[in-house]
Scaffold this active site. Structure first.
Site, PDB file in Angstrom:
ATOM      1  N   LYS A 173      41.185  33.938  34.600  1.00  0.00           N
ATOM      2  CA  LYS A 173      40.332  34.724  33.686  1.00  0.00           C
ATOM      3  C   LYS A 173      40.600  36.200  33.964  1.00  0.00           C
ATOM      4  O   LYS A 173      40.088  36.764  34.919  1.00  0.00           O
ATOM      5  CB  LYS A 173      38.865  34.392  33.970  1.00  0.00           C
ATOM      6  CG  LYS A 173      37.918  34.497  32.808  1.00  0.00           C
ATOM      7  CD  LYS A 173      37.687  35.844  32.197  1.00  0.00           C
ATOM      8  CE  LYS A 173      36.753  36.810  32.857  1.00  0.00           C
ATOM      9  NZ  LYS A 173      36.806  38.140  32.214  1.00  0.00           N
ATOM     10  N   GLY A 226      37.099  42.126  42.240  1.00  0.00           N
ATOM     11  CA  GLY A 226      36.278  42.907  41.329  1.00  0.00           C
ATOM     12  C   GLY A 226      35.218  43.663  42.104  1.00  0.00           C
ATOM     13  O   GLY A 226      35.368  43.916  43.308  1.00  0.00           O
ATOM     14  N   THR A 228      31.605  44.719  43.977  1.00  0.00           N
ATOM     15  CA  THR A 228      30.790  44.076  45.008  1.00  0.00           C
ATOM     16  C   THR A 228      29.582  43.359  44.398  1.00  0.00           C
ATOM     17  O   THR A 228      29.229  42.252  44.817  1.00  0.00           O
ATOM     18  CB  THR A 228      30.354  45.127  46.054  1.00  0.00           C
ATOM     19  OG1 THR A 228      31.543  45.581  46.712  1.00  0.00           O
ATOM     20  CG2 THR A 228      29.411  44.550  47.091  1.00  0.00           C
ATOM     21  N   THR A 230      29.331  41.979  41.424  1.00  0.00           N
ATOM     22  CA  THR A 230      29.792  40.723  40.805  1.00  0.00           C
ATOM     23  C   THR A 230      30.137  39.709  41.899  1.00  0.00           C
ATOM     24  O   THR A 230      29.850  38.511  41.762  1.00  0.00           O
ATOM     25  CB  THR A 230      31.043  40.962  39.924  1.00  0.00           C
ATOM     26  OG1 THR A 230      30.843  42.116  39.132  1.00  0.00           O
ATOM     27  CG2 THR A 230      31.337  39.782  39.038  1.00  0.00           C
ATOM     28  N   GLU A 248      37.601  39.821  46.964  1.00  0.00           N
ATOM     29  CA  GLU A 248      38.174  41.153  47.214  1.00  0.00           C
ATOM     30  C   GLU A 248      37.352  42.133  46.408  1.00  0.00           C
ATOM     31  O   GLU A 248      37.419  42.131  45.175  1.00  0.00           O
ATOM     32  CB  GLU A 248      39.646  41.199  46.759  1.00  0.00           C
ATOM     33  CG  GLU A 248      40.566  40.260  47.519  1.00  0.00           C
ATOM     34  CD  GLU A 248      40.658  40.599  48.982  1.00  0.00           C
ATOM     35  OE1 GLU A 248      40.389  41.759  49.364  1.00  0.00           O
ATOM     36  OE2 GLU A 248      40.988  39.699  49.768  1.00  0.00           O
ATOM     37  N   CYS A 282      41.402  50.146  44.091  1.00  0.00           N
ATOM     38  CA  CYS A 282      40.407  49.876  45.140  1.00  0.00           C
ATOM     39  C   CYS A 282      40.795  50.535  46.456  1.00  0.00           C
ATOM     40  O   CYS A 282      39.957  50.760  47.314  1.00  0.00           O
ATOM     41  CB  CYS A 282      40.266  48.372  45.331  1.00  0.00           C
ATOM     42  SG  CYS A 282      41.832  47.586  45.704  1.00  0.00           S
ATOM     43  N   GLU A 378      30.666  53.763  45.098  1.00  0.00           N
ATOM     44  CA  GLU A 378      32.040  53.720  44.593  1.00  0.00           C
ATOM     45  C   GLU A 378      32.087  54.313  43.186  1.00  0.00           C
ATOM     46  O   GLU A 378      31.391  53.841  42.290  1.00  0.00           O
ATOM     47  CB  GLU A 378      32.534  52.270  44.555  1.00  0.00           C
ATOM     48  CG  GLU A 378      34.001  52.181  44.203  1.00  0.00           C
ATOM     49  CD  GLU A 378      34.496  50.751  44.030  1.00  0.00           C
ATOM     50  OE1 GLU A 378      33.760  49.917  43.478  1.00  0.00           O
ATOM     51  OE2 GLU A 378      35.641  50.486  44.448  1.00  0.00           O
TER      52      GLU A 378
HETATM   53  P1  NAP Z   1      33.951  43.446  37.771  1.00  0.00           P
HETATM   54  O1  NAP Z   1      33.077  43.966  36.716  1.00  0.00           O
HETATM   55  O2  NAP Z   1      33.334  42.874  38.989  1.00  0.00           O
HETATM   56  O3  NAP Z   1      34.893  42.361  37.061  1.00  0.00           O
HETATM   57  C1  NAP Z   1      35.934  41.706  37.713  1.00  0.00           C
HETATM   58  C2  NAP Z   1      36.258  40.426  36.978  1.00  0.00           C
HETATM   59  O4  NAP Z   1      35.148  39.532  37.093  1.00  0.00           O
HETATM   60  C3  NAP Z   1      36.482  40.624  35.482  1.00  0.00           C
HETATM   61  O5  NAP Z   1      37.431  39.691  35.027  1.00  0.00           O
HETATM   62  C4  NAP Z   1      35.113  40.304  34.916  1.00  0.00           C
HETATM   63  O6  NAP Z   1      35.182  39.945  33.573  1.00  0.00           O
HETATM   64  C5  NAP Z   1      34.732  39.132  35.799  1.00  0.00           C
HETATM   65  N1  NAP Z   1      33.292  38.842  35.880  1.00  0.00           N
HETATM   66  C6  NAP Z   1      32.242  39.672  35.676  1.00  0.00           C
HETATM   67  N2  NAP Z   1      31.082  39.011  35.879  1.00  0.00           N
HETATM   68  C7  NAP Z   1      31.410  37.741  36.234  1.00  0.00           C
HETATM   69  C8  NAP Z   1      30.661  36.580  36.573  1.00  0.00           C
HETATM   70  N3  NAP Z   1      29.334  36.590  36.617  1.00  0.00           N
HETATM   71  N4  NAP Z   1      31.321  35.448  36.874  1.00  0.00           N
HETATM   72  C9  NAP Z   1      32.661  35.418  36.872  1.00  0.00           C
HETATM   73  N5  NAP Z   1      33.440  36.482  36.539  1.00  0.00           N
HETATM   74  C10 NAP Z   1      32.803  37.632  36.235  1.00  0.00           C
HETATM   75  O7  NAP Z   1      34.970  44.526  38.288  1.00  0.00           O
HETATM   76  P2  NAP Z   1      35.831  45.541  37.422  1.00  0.00           P
HETATM   77  O8  NAP Z   1      34.927  46.605  36.911  1.00  0.00           O
HETATM   78  O9  NAP Z   1      36.688  44.773  36.480  1.00  0.00           O
HETATM   79  O10 NAP Z   1      36.811  46.139  38.545  1.00  0.00           O
HETATM   80  C11 NAP Z   1      36.495  47.226  39.332  1.00  0.00           C
HETATM   81  C12 NAP Z   1      36.041  46.764  40.712  1.00  0.00           C
HETATM   82  O11 NAP Z   1      37.022  45.937  41.296  1.00  0.00           O
HETATM   83  C13 NAP Z   1      35.872  47.936  41.669  1.00  0.00           C
HETATM   84  O12 NAP Z   1      34.688  47.738  42.401  1.00  0.00           O
HETATM   85  C14 NAP Z   1      37.076  47.830  42.585  1.00  0.00           C
HETATM   86  O13 NAP Z   1      36.917  48.361  43.868  1.00  0.00           O
HETATM   87  C15 NAP Z   1      37.253  46.349  42.638  1.00  0.00           C
HETATM   88  N6  NAP Z   1      38.614  46.016  43.062  1.00  0.00           N
HETATM   89  C16 NAP Z   1      38.801  45.505  44.314  1.00  0.00           C
HETATM   90  C17 NAP Z   1      40.083  45.209  44.766  1.00  0.00           C
HETATM   91  C18 NAP Z   1      40.323  44.635  46.140  1.00  0.00           C
HETATM   92  O14 NAP Z   1      41.413  44.148  46.390  1.00  0.00           O
HETATM   93  N7  NAP Z   1      39.355  44.656  47.025  1.00  0.00           N
HETATM   94  C19 NAP Z   1      41.176  45.426  43.915  1.00  0.00           C
HETATM   95  C20 NAP Z   1      40.939  45.964  42.649  1.00  0.00           C
HETATM   96  C21 NAP Z   1      39.662  46.247  42.219  1.00  0.00           C
HETATM   97  P3  NAP Z   1      34.959  41.077  32.439  1.00  0.00           P
HETATM   98  O15 NAP Z   1      35.878  42.200  32.738  1.00  0.00           O
HETATM   99  O16 NAP Z   1      35.314  40.348  31.213  1.00  0.00           O
HETATM  100  O17 NAP Z   1      33.521  41.467  32.556  1.00  0.00           O
END
Ligand code: NAP
Length: 474
Positions: A173, A226, A228, A230, A248, A282, A378
């Site tokens: 996904k 994604g 924290t 979520t 992650e 990230c 963040e």
């Molecule tokens: P996000 O809102 O948490 O979304 C990540 C993914 O999860 C997306 O595909 C999102 O879908 C999906 N999602 C959201 N709610 C969900 C749920 N309840 N159940 C299952 N899946 C769900 O994060 P983002 O805004 O896309 O990304 C930014 C974040 O990612 C930042 O906090 C960044 O630090 C973190 N990140 C961490 C790393 C690492 O390796 N630690 C690497 C890259 C990014 P939708 O987009 O369709 O809502």
């Protein structure tokens, strides 16, 4: 207008309910694609296809699985131009960055794990005269891979590759904000001749199809990257069924600049580590702590370099493109406005750029201590703070002052200091005198609120398999 499709059972297909979501090009702020808003029906079709493919795929000799993944890596490379253009159009990153980093890394992910499985061994524990134990590592079954919008194909394939290599079937996904390259990956999987149902890709909303995927009883594990918050929701849901999870999550990474460092290199790399990919990585260093004795000199050199960064159309030669979405642009602006209200000094930037699309100025802030919101939350955008520190102990305390623990950077020529500081910083990844130097064999992930578990190399091979001890009496 492009219409993206789900990829289920080897076919690109429309969503069962016929519902679609708008997908924006952030460089102009206009809708350019429709993406499936997938439902339970789509998930059931994908789970059925994956379950049907699992016995064949998991029993395929590893050399054969490896060949399939190598072929996919070749096709990703052969389609570099199209994939890089799609990634840039979807995410806003400079197309040059997508060509140099995102797409080559997606190919490397498949190649790395395709090679890893043919070179992997297993362990045996011999009880002299009594028995021999050997560890069998079995694939889990059908697993879910959920990825964010910042490095779309790079991070999605970082999960899919080890999952498939170890014999699992996958339902992936991608983020609804950046689905285009995942759609193209489905086409390449077909072309590579990877059997139907081995990889399935469902588009749609995180709280919709993402949550359904996490909750589905046939999904044996979730690998998630994604935010924290979520991650917490997913961990809670997965716990109900004792599902394996790899999380992650977010970061607020410190950069520590000691006064004996290679000054020019520290300045130039700190600009890169703050603003590459619009600061939407990230691993970006968003809190720069500089030893008092060189603080003013560093500030001057750093700000001067930041002011030379070129922001603009990602199809041209620029350092930064637009932020990924209107919502994210507003979120970044809110963080900066809040810091201003709390007394921050904006050394450069601090505002939206008035033009079509979602552009924000590269921003440098000072005058805020490590406990202020701008140094705790963040931002995930082109915003960095400068804070002076006194000595080693002060630097370590400041670095560890958030709930996060993903990555840290240390700039010093004193090897003993580098070791001492690295061992006391609570971060999963520490770079000394460099940033983003990645060896795919190393454990990747964060401590504290930055994650649970590790990806990369053996860690990923372990995550996607279940160890089984087999004891044979001699
Ligand atoms: P996000 O809102 O948490 O979304 C990540 C993914 O999860 C997306 O595909 C999102 O879908 C999906 N999602 C959201 N709610 C969900 C749920 N309840 N159940 C299952 N899946 C769900 O994060 P983002 O805004 O896309 O990304 C930014 C974040 O990612 C930042 O906090 C960044 O630090 C973190 N990140 C961490 C790393 C690492 O390796 N630690 C690497 C890259 C990014 P939708 O987009 O369709 O809502």
């Amino acid at each position: 207008m492009i219409t993206l499709k789900n990829f289920i059972g080897g076919e690109l297909c429309d969503p069962a309910h016929g519902n679609y979501l708008d997908n924006y090009n952030p460089s102009i702020g206009e809708v350019y694609a429709q993406i499936p808003d997938s439902s339970q029906e789509d998930l059931h079709a994908a789970v059925n296809a994956a379950n049907a493919a699992f016995p064949m795929w998991s029993q395929l000799p590893i050399g054969e699985r490896s060949k399939h993944l190598m072929k996919l890596a070749d096709l990703i490379e052969a389609n570099l131009d199209q994939l890089a253009a799609a990634e840039s159009q979807d995410n806003g990153k400079p197309v040059s960055l997508a060509r140099k980093v995102d797409i080559p890394r997606a190919a490397a992910n498949f190649r790395f794990f395709a090679a890893a499985i043919v070179n992997d061994g297993t362990s045996a524990h011999i009880m002299e005269g009594q028995a021999v134990n050997y560890t069998r590592r079995a694939p889990l079954g059908v697993v879910g891979c959920i990825s964010p919008w910042n490095l779309p194909l790079y991070l999605l394939t970082w999960k899919i590759a080890p999952a498939l290599a170890t014999g699992n079937c996958v339902i992936a996904k991608p983020s609804e904000v950046t689905p285009y390259t995942a759609h193209l990956l489905g086409e390449l999987v077909q072309e590579a001749g990877i059997p139907a149902g081995v990889l399935n890709i469902l588009h749609g909303r995180g709280a919709g199809i993402g949550q359904m995927l996490v909750d589905h009883a046939d999904i044996k594990a979730i690998s998630f990257t994604g935010g924290t918050s979520t991650g917490k929701v997913i961990a809670r849901s997965a716990a109900e069924q004792f599902k394996k999870v790899s999380l992650e999550l977010g970061g607020k990474n410190p950069v520590l600049v000691f006064d004996d460092c290679e000054f020019e290199e520290a300045v130039a790399t700190s600009v890169r580590s703050a603003f590459t990919n619009q600061g939407e990585i990230c691993l970006c260093g968003s809190r720069i702590f500089v030893q008092e004795s060189i603080y003013n000199e560093f500030k001057e050199a750093f700000v001067s370099k930041v002011q030379k960064l070129k922001v603009g159309d990602p199809n041209t030669t620029v350092d930064m493109g637009p932020l990924v979405s209107r919502e994210h642009l507003q979120k970044v602006k809110n963080h900066v406005d809040q810091a201003k209200k709390q007394g921050a000094t904006i050394l450069t930037g601090g505002e939206k750029i008035e033009r079509k699309g979602y552009y924000f100025e590269p921003t440098v802030i000072e005058g805020m201590d490590e406990y202020c919101a701008i140094n705790q939350e963040e931002v995930f955008g082109p915003v960095v703070t400068l804070v002076p520190f006194r000595d080693e102990a002060d630097a370590i305390a400041k670095a560890n002052s958030t709930v996060y623990g993903l990555a840290a950077v240390i700039w010093t020529n004193d090897l003993k200091c580098a070791h001492r500081v690295a061992h006391q910083i609570q971060s999963g990844i520490i770079w000394v005198n460099c940033w983003m130097l990645r060896d795919l064999r190393t454990p990747f992930g964060g401590m504290k609120a930055s994650g649970v578990g590790r990806e990369g190399g053996e860690e990923a091979l372990r995550f996607f398999t279940e160890p089984q001890n087999i004891c044979i009496k001699l």
